[in-house]
Motif scaffolding. Structure first.
Motif, PDB file in Angstrom:
ATOM      1  N   PHE A 166      33.531  44.295  39.688  1.00  0.00           N
ATOM      2  CA  PHE A 166      34.175  43.715  40.854  1.00  0.00           C
ATOM      3  C   PHE A 166      33.731  42.267  40.959  1.00  0.00           C
ATOM      4  O   PHE A 166      32.554  41.983  41.173  1.00  0.00           O
ATOM      5  CB  PHE A 166      33.809  44.480  42.121  1.00  0.00           C
ATOM      6  CG  PHE A 166      34.399  43.874  43.379  1.00  0.00           C
ATOM      7  CD1 PHE A 166      35.749  43.941  43.627  1.00  0.00           C
ATOM      8  CD2 PHE A 166      33.583  43.223  44.298  1.00  0.00           C
ATOM      9  CE1 PHE A 166      36.300  43.378  44.768  1.00  0.00           C
ATOM     10  CE2 PHE A 166      34.122  42.660  45.451  1.00  0.00           C
ATOM     11  CZ  PHE A 166      35.480  42.743  45.681  1.00  0.00           C
ATOM     12  N   ASP A 203      33.202  39.534  42.856  1.00  0.00           N
ATOM     13  CA  ASP A 203      33.149  39.139  44.263  1.00  0.00           C
ATOM     14  C   ASP A 203      33.202  37.629  44.458  1.00  0.00           C
ATOM     15  O   ASP A 203      33.426  37.151  45.574  1.00  0.00           O
ATOM     16  CB  ASP A 203      31.927  39.738  44.969  1.00  0.00           C
ATOM     17  CG  ASP A 203      30.602  39.383  44.323  1.00  0.00           C
ATOM     18  OD1 ASP A 203      30.599  38.579  43.359  1.00  0.00           O
ATOM     19  OD2 ASP A 203      29.576  39.913  44.767  1.00  0.00           O
ATOM     20  N   GLY A 210      43.007  47.375  43.081  1.00  0.00           N
ATOM     21  CA  GLY A 210      41.663  47.171  43.611  1.00  0.00           C
ATOM     22  C   GLY A 210      41.580  46.000  44.564  1.00  0.00           C
ATOM     23  O   GLY A 210      40.834  46.045  45.552  1.00  0.00           O
ATOM     24  N   TRP A 211      42.341  44.943  44.292  1.00  0.00           N
ATOM     25  CA  TRP A 211      42.266  43.775  45.171  1.00  0.00           C
ATOM     26  C   TRP A 211      43.083  43.970  46.437  1.00  0.00           C
ATOM     27  O   TRP A 211      42.719  43.455  47.491  1.00  0.00           O
ATOM     28  CB  TRP A 211      42.659  42.505  44.414  1.00  0.00           C
ATOM     29  CG  TRP A 211      41.518  42.046  43.577  1.00  0.00           C
ATOM     30  CD1 TRP A 211      41.347  42.196  42.235  1.00  0.00           C
ATOM     31  CD2 TRP A 211      40.318  41.422  44.049  1.00  0.00           C
ATOM     32  NE1 TRP A 211      40.133  41.693  41.838  1.00  0.00           N
ATOM     33  CE2 TRP A 211      39.474  41.209  42.934  1.00  0.00           C
ATOM     34  CE3 TRP A 211      39.864  41.014  45.308  1.00  0.00           C
ATOM     35  CZ2 TRP A 211      38.226  40.608  43.039  1.00  0.00           C
ATOM     36  CZ3 TRP A 211      38.611  40.417  45.417  1.00  0.00           C
ATOM     37  CH2 TRP A 211      37.811  40.220  44.290  1.00  0.00           C
ATOM     38  N   PHE A 245      40.684  45.899  48.463  1.00  0.00           N
ATOM     39  CA  PHE A 245      39.661  45.052  49.088  1.00  0.00           C
ATOM     40  C   PHE A 245      40.156  44.480  50.410  1.00  0.00           C
ATOM     41  O   PHE A 245      39.485  44.560  51.443  1.00  0.00           O
ATOM     42  CB  PHE A 245      39.267  43.914  48.146  1.00  0.00           C
ATOM     43  CG  PHE A 245      38.524  42.814  48.842  1.00  0.00           C
ATOM     44  CD1 PHE A 245      37.224  42.996  49.269  1.00  0.00           C
ATOM     45  CD2 PHE A 245      39.141  41.598  49.112  1.00  0.00           C
ATOM     46  CE1 PHE A 245      36.533  41.993  49.950  1.00  0.00           C
ATOM     47  CE2 PHE A 245      38.474  40.591  49.775  1.00  0.00           C
ATOM     48  CZ  PHE A 245      37.160  40.791  50.198  1.00  0.00           C
ATOM     49  N   GLY A 286      34.805  52.378  50.103  1.00  0.00           N
ATOM     50  CA  GLY A 286      35.040  51.108  49.446  1.00  0.00           C
ATOM     51  C   GLY A 286      34.136  50.006  49.965  1.00  0.00           C
ATOM     52  O   GLY A 286      33.913  49.886  51.174  1.00  0.00           O
ATOM     53  N   SER A 335      37.044  47.592  41.137  1.00  0.00           N
ATOM     54  CA  SER A 335      36.665  47.569  42.546  1.00  0.00           C
ATOM     55  C   SER A 335      35.494  48.519  42.749  1.00  0.00           C
ATOM     56  O   SER A 335      35.048  49.185  41.817  1.00  0.00           O
ATOM     57  CB  SER A 335      37.847  47.956  43.438  1.00  0.00           C
ATOM     58  OG  SER A 335      38.243  49.291  43.208  1.00  0.00           O
TER      59      SER A 335
END
Length: 396
Positions: A56, A58, A100-101, A104, A176, A220
């Motif tokens: 991930f 970040d 995954g984004w 987020f 998450g 993620s």
């Protein structure tokens, strides 16, 4: 052709028949284009590597926050107060890069920030929301437990009053962002039913460990959480969250985003399949010139267009304040299921190459299987709709 070239060719071909932009007003289109730039310029160049390495990234968060995408549907506290349709269009573009984004943005905004915005005190909103909108603080939403995500009423995590404090003990799973979060919205049983609590993740007794071995959502973070006698003051309780209405209202915000997001993953798969159908030559002509391939492409377009039209319809209803929660189940159930079918058809158009990381189709297909499971499985949404149709609950 390179994958980027195939995508561009497929996008041109798709836009000649159907485009999301034509359904949006100027403000909604501006939000969509912001998210598309992030998806294509920031996320897409590194997503295959990150998926392969289970990483991930970040360091991309500031770029997403700078575009105002975190908690964008919330008004005030540094948030944009954008429309539901604008938020949906953002979800579509982000998930076109990777589920995954979109997850987020959903966990941060639709779940953690929404819980604080809907049920928090003025002090709690002022303390957390501005910093979460800028990405300075990441949040997580700790509802699901190891023994059954589909039955939150049976949660075992308990919060016991001890003087002016609460002591929380229990465990959560598939949460998450928990290992990078600064604050966790924790739902626990109390003597007065389910209540929500804001738990700074630095609090003694709180531990989050990323789940390993995932074959989906590899770029993620989802975690196991242990709460071992976590002590927080009563001022950390969400004062307006009573019963399951609280977490369910936040889940509906996230489910709404999925209705749009799944169509983003579907669009990318369709674009790749279109580009490949025009580029690959078999038996003397492009495979797109054969009837069976055209039938696959037509069916994919049909379900993609229907899914986007459904998402826009639900967005318009949400903006008007007339959206029935049962319709969110219609959208989540239909659009994720059809996105998976579109990904499968795209893989068949790509042939053997479709199972390689050279193309994004199998990544999207794997991610969509996870999306199909969280925020209500197909079975749960079918039962929600069955109850709406018959007036009879069949969950037990």
């Amino acid at each position: 052709m390179t994958t980027d070239t195939l995508l561009a060719a497929g996008r041109t071909a798709l836009d000649s028949v159907f485009t999301v932009e034509s359904l949006l007003d100027d403000t909604e289109r501006e939000w969509q284009q912001r998210a598309r730039r992030i998806a294509q310029d920031v996320i897409a160049p590194v997503i295959e590597e990150d998926f392969e390495n289970r990483h991930f990234r970040d360091e991309l968060i500031p770029a997403i926050a700078a575009e105002g995408l975190l908690g964008m549907h919330i008004s005030g506290y540094g948030c944009a107060g954008a429309s539901a349709t604008s938020y949906g269009a953002v979800c579509l573009e982000l998930e076109a890069a990777d589920s995954g984004w979109r997850t987020f943005v959903s966990v941060q905004g639709s779940l953690a920030m929404s819980a604080i915005a809907k049920f928090g005190s003025g002090e709690q909103k002022n303390e957390w929301l501005p910093r979460m909108a800028t990405g300075e603080v990441i949040g997580c939403f700790a509802l699901t437990e190891p023994d059954g995500g589909s039955d939150p009423a049976a949660m075992k995590t308990r919060a016991v009053r001890d003087g002016d404090d609460w002591v929380i003990t229990g465990s959560k799973r598939w949460i998450g962002l928990a290992s990078i979060a600064g604050v966790a919205v924790v739902w626990a049983q109390t003597e007065d039913g389910v209540r929500g609590f804001l738990v700074p993740t630095s609090t003694p007794g709180f531990a989050a460990a990323p789940i390993t071995g995932k074959l989906a959502m590899r770029a993620s973070i989802q975690c196991d959480i242990v709460l071992d006698g976590v002590r927080i003051p009563d001022s950390n309780r969400l004062p307006d969250a009573r019963g399951l209405r609280g977490p369910f209202s936040c889940l509906n915000e996230a489910r709404y985003g999925i209705v749009w997001g799944a169509m983003g993953a579907a669009r990318t798969c369709l674009e790749v399949a279109l580009g490949r159908a025009l580029d690959r030559t078999v038996f003397g002509k492009p495979i797109g010139g054969y009837q069976l391939t055209q039938a696959k492409l037509a069916d994919m377009l049909l379900e993609y267009e229907k899914g986007v039209l459904l998402a826009v319809h639900l967005g318009r209803q949400k903006d008007a304040g007339t959206l029935d929660v049962n319709q969110i189940s219609v959208g989540k159930l239909n659009n994720v299921r059809e996105a998976i079918a579109i990904a499968g058809a795209a893989r068949s158009v790509l042939g053997g190459d479709g199972v390689t990381s050279e193309f994004p189709v199998m990544r999207h297909m794997a991610n969509l299987e996870a999306v199909r499971t969280y925020e209500g499985t197909d079975e749960i949404h079918s039962l929600v709709l069955g109850r709406a149709l018959t007036g009879l609950a069949a969950f037990g």
